[in-house]
Design a protein around this motif. Sequence first.
Motif, PDB file in Angstrom:
ATOM      1  N   HIS A 269       0.802  -1.230   0.000  1.00 57.45           N
ATOM      2  CA  HIS A 269       0.000   0.000   0.000  1.00 57.45           C
ATOM      3  C   HIS A 269       0.834   1.279   0.000  1.00 57.45           C
ATOM      4  N   THR A 270       2.104   1.229   0.401  1.00 62.07           N
ATOM      5  CA  THR A 270       2.915   2.460   0.372  1.00 62.07           C
ATOM      6  C   THR A 270       3.019   2.929  -1.084  1.00 62.07           C
ATOM      7  N   ILE A 271       3.440   2.015  -1.929  1.00 66.31           N
ATOM      8  CA  ILE A 271       3.547   2.343  -3.357  1.00 66.31           C
ATOM      9  C   ILE A 271       2.161   2.315  -4.012  1.00 66.31           C
ATOM     10  N   GLY A 272       1.322   1.365  -3.605  1.00 64.98           N
ATOM     11  CA  GLY A 272      -0.017   1.249  -4.191  1.00 64.98           C
ATOM     12  C   GLY A 272      -0.862   2.495  -3.997  1.00 64.98           C
ATOM     13  N   HIS A 273      -0.869   3.043  -2.788  1.00 62.71           N
ATOM     14  CA  HIS A 273      -1.659   4.255  -2.549  1.00 62.71           C
ATOM     15  C   HIS A 273      -1.132   5.435  -3.359  1.00 62.71           C
ATOM     16  N   ALA A 274       0.204   5.516  -3.520  1.00 62.82           N
ATOM     17  CA  ALA A 274       0.770   6.611  -4.328  1.00 62.82           C
ATOM     18  C   ALA A 274       0.300   6.473  -5.779  1.00 62.82           C
ATOM     19  N   LEU A 275       0.277   5.241  -6.280  1.00 62.01           N
ATOM     20  CA  LEU A 275      -0.202   5.021  -7.653  1.00 62.01           C
ATOM     21  C   LEU A 275      -1.681   5.390  -7.772  1.00 62.01           C
ATOM     22  N   GLU A 276      -2.439   5.043  -6.739  1.00 64.64           N
ATOM     23  CA  GLU A 276      -3.873   5.340  -6.759  1.00 64.64           C
ATOM     24  C   GLU A 276      -4.107   6.854  -6.727  1.00 64.64           C
ATOM     25  N   SER A 277      -3.359   7.559  -5.895  1.00 59.39           N
ATOM     26  CA  SER A 277      -3.493   9.016  -5.814  1.00 59.39           C
ATOM     27  C   SER A 277      -3.105   9.661  -7.141  1.00 59.39           C
ATOM     28  N   TYR A 278      -2.010   9.163  -7.703  1.00 59.30           N
ATOM     29  CA  TYR A 278      -1.544   9.692  -8.996  1.00 59.30           C
ATOM     30  C   TYR A 278      -2.630   9.490 -10.068  1.00 59.30           C
ATOM     31  N   ALA A 279      -3.253   8.317 -10.047  1.00 58.81           N
ATOM     32  CA  ALA A 279      -4.308   8.030 -11.025  1.00 58.81           C
ATOM     33  C   ALA A 279      -5.513   8.950 -10.804  1.00 58.81           C
ATOM     34  N   LEU A 280      -5.854   9.186  -9.530  1.00 53.99           N
ATOM     35  CA  LEU A 280      -6.992  10.077  -9.229  1.00 53.99           C
ATOM     36  C   LEU A 280      -6.713  11.495  -9.732  1.00 53.99           C
ATOM     37  N   GLN A 281      -5.463  11.938  -9.513  1.00 52.90           N
ATOM     38  CA  GLN A 281      -5.071  13.292  -9.943  1.00 52.90           C
ATOM     39  C   GLN A 281      -5.151  13.457 -11.453  1.00 52.90           C
ATOM     40  N   ASN A 282      -4.860  12.373 -12.161  1.00 51.09           N
ATOM     41  CA  ASN A 282      -4.745  12.467 -13.612  1.00 51.09           C
ATOM     42  C   ASN A 282      -5.901  11.790 -14.360  1.00 51.09           C
ATOM     43  N   SER A 283      -6.990  11.547 -13.631  1.00 49.60           N
ATOM     44  CA  SER A 283      -8.181  10.897 -14.201  1.00 49.60           C
ATOM     45  C   SER A 283      -7.831   9.612 -14.974  1.00 49.60           C
ATOM     46  N   ILE A 284      -6.913   8.842 -14.399  1.00 49.94           N
ATOM     47  CA  ILE A 284      -6.570   7.533 -14.986  1.00 49.94           C
ATOM     48  C   ILE A 284      -7.406   6.478 -14.263  1.00 49.94           C
ATOM     49  N   SER A 285      -7.975   5.558 -15.016  1.00 50.55           N
ATOM     50  CA  SER A 285      -8.799   4.529 -14.388  1.00 50.55           C
ATOM     51  C   SER A 285      -7.910   3.450 -13.760  1.00 50.55           C
ATOM     52  N   LEU A 286      -7.860   3.437 -12.451  1.00 48.27           N
ATOM     53  CA  LEU A 286      -7.046   2.439 -11.741  1.00 48.27           C
ATOM     54  C   LEU A 286      -7.767   2.077 -10.452  1.00 48.27           C
ATOM     55  N   LEU A 287      -8.108   0.809 -10.293  1.00 47.90           N
ATOM     56  CA  LEU A 287      -8.827   0.387  -9.093  1.00 47.90           C
ATOM     57  C   LEU A 287      -7.858   0.172  -7.935  1.00 47.90           C
ATOM     58  N   HIS A 288      -8.417   0.234  -6.720  1.00 43.38           N
ATOM     59  CA  HIS A 288      -7.584   0.081  -5.522  1.00 43.38           C
ATOM     60  C   HIS A 288      -6.737  -1.206  -5.611  1.00 43.38           C
ATOM     61  N   GLY A 289      -7.381  -2.307  -5.912  1.00 40.36           N
ATOM     62  CA  GLY A 289      -6.661  -3.588  -5.944  1.00 40.36           C
ATOM     63  C   GLY A 289      -5.610  -3.641  -7.043  1.00 40.36           C
ATOM     64  N   GLU A 290      -5.889  -2.992  -8.163  1.00 45.10           N
ATOM     65  CA  GLU A 290      -4.903  -2.976  -9.261  1.00 45.10           C
ATOM     66  C   GLU A 290      -3.654  -2.213  -8.821  1.00 45.10           C
ATOM     67  N   ALA A 291      -3.862  -1.102  -8.116  1.00 40.99           N
ATOM     68  CA  ALA A 291      -2.724  -0.315  -7.625  1.00 40.99           C
ATOM     69  C   ALA A 291      -1.942  -1.116  -6.585  1.00 40.99           C
ATOM     70  N   ILE A 292      -2.672  -1.812  -5.725  1.00 42.16           N
ATOM     71  CA  ILE A 292      -2.030  -2.578  -4.645  1.00 42.16           C
ATOM     72  C   ILE A 292      -1.258  -3.766  -5.234  1.00 42.16           C
ATOM     73  N   ALA A 293      -1.795  -4.357  -6.296  1.00 45.78           N
ATOM     74  CA  ALA A 293      -1.103  -5.485  -6.940  1.00 45.78           C
ATOM     75  C   ALA A 293       0.264  -5.026  -7.458  1.00 45.78           C
ATOM     76  N   ALA A 294       0.288  -3.871  -8.127  1.00 41.55           N
ATOM     77  CA  ALA A 294       1.570  -3.330  -8.607  1.00 41.55           C
ATOM     78  C   ALA A 294       2.460  -2.979  -7.414  1.00 41.55           C
ATOM     79  N   GLY A 295       1.847  -2.391  -6.380  1.00 47.59           N
ATOM     80  CA  GLY A 295       2.594  -2.030  -5.165  1.00 47.59           C
ATOM     81  C   GLY A 295       3.230  -3.260  -4.521  1.00 47.59           C
TER      82      GLY A 295
END
Length: 390
Positions: A269-295
């Motif tokens: 979640h350290t990296i996953g939440h950053a990816l999720e926030s980045y996606a929210l900022q840039n209107s990129i479609s990324l689900l919580h679990g998808e971000a966490i999987a990469a994280g």
Amino acid sequence: MFAADCYRWAWAFVKVKAYSFLCILRRGMEQFESIDAGGYPVINGENVFGHLSGFLETGSYSSIFILVDDNTLRHCLPGLIANVEKLQDAEILEIDSGEENKSIEVCTQLWSALGELGADRRSLLVNLGGGVVGDMGGFVAATFKRGIDFINIPTTLLSQVDASVGGKTGVDLGSLKNEVGVFCDPKAVYIHTDFLYTLEQRQLRSGFAEVIKHALIAGKSYWKKVKSVDPAAVDELALLIPDSIEIKNKIVQEDPKEKGKRKALNFGHTIGHALESYALQNSISLLHGEAIAAGMICEAYISSAVAGLSSGQLSEITEFINEIFPPVKLPRTREKELLKLMRHDKKNVAGNINSTLLKEIGKFVTDKECDEALILESFGYYREKVRQDK
Ligand SMILES: NC(=O)c1ccc[n+]([C@@H]2O[C@H](COP(=O)([O-])OP(=O)(O)OC[C@H]3O[C@@H](n4cnc5c(N)ncnc54)[C@H](O)[C@@H]3O)[C@@H](O)[C@H]2O)c1
Ligand SMILES: [Zn+2]
């Protein structure tokens, strides 16, 4: 955004939907009946609606409100109301679906609606939905008139295995994940796995990421079980729900306020939440679990560099997650932004980036300071290992 009077509209669905819902109620699953989550029950199994009816009979609530989003209004509310008579007079509060609506602005609208509809301190809020409805509804209930009771009826895999249990409530602040919130337990959690049959495959997969996380922190036998499941098959996934809840619940009971051991649940979640926030900022479609999987892939790499995770287990984790999840774009030009977002993480102390890492599958270490250069190296590993052709 709200449709307090959409109750009537929802009723129009009841007769049609109730039949199909009752049909899927037949499928039996390996479930526990009830576990104690430290003062409130988590109910699963064959008779969830019976337990819920019993709770409402004895609750003596002055009024009941059901929080839904547009999808749970359509797919879940009719079946719930058809099976739980006490909810037939409840007021319905509807929000738009999606993480971008887990915001303080929507909370303000919900607090106002509760006030206008006459909610008082003996009112009950029923959160019928995924993690967004549960996190935000819990926060609204915890703060309205200094706190009213709420229950969770999670309807996504992610919320059934994770978000509905553990007492974390809150909302995002702009794009910063879960920046405002309180710990507050529901009065009860009612898990009915039949809700999962209307969930999109992508959402099911997102929930599976939290299951993988539970397996990685909990032990090799659960990891083996999780690896043997078809992540697209609801019946198979439903069998994992009791184990995942037990794992989360055990950790939360030992450390409810996340002073130590509970941080294990933040693996990925350290990296996953950053990816999720980045996606929210840039209107990129990324689900919580998808971000966490990469994280989790990145944090497994960091684990192998500084926490002792073997290269064999790193490959095993990377390959398993890579088979299931689509790749997340980690643009080199935006790495500084991602690091900045990570510095906001609630686990950090004195501006350092702290993370939960794996010593081996099933053994974790919390509060490990992560060097920024190593985090960037983990992005490089991710880019190299994750197939970009999917
Ligand atoms: N509180 C916690 O401990 C905790 C833990 C993990 C995640 N979370 C939070 O949970 C959120 C993610 O939860 P989520 O994945 O459930 O997202 P979500 O609530 O956005 O639900 C995902 C989507 O599925 C739809 N949906 C819900 N139930 C459905 C059903 N039965 N049939 C068809 N569609 C349905 C929703 O409308 C939404 O579009 C994030 O905000 C995350 O931060 C909280
Ligand atoms: Zn999560």
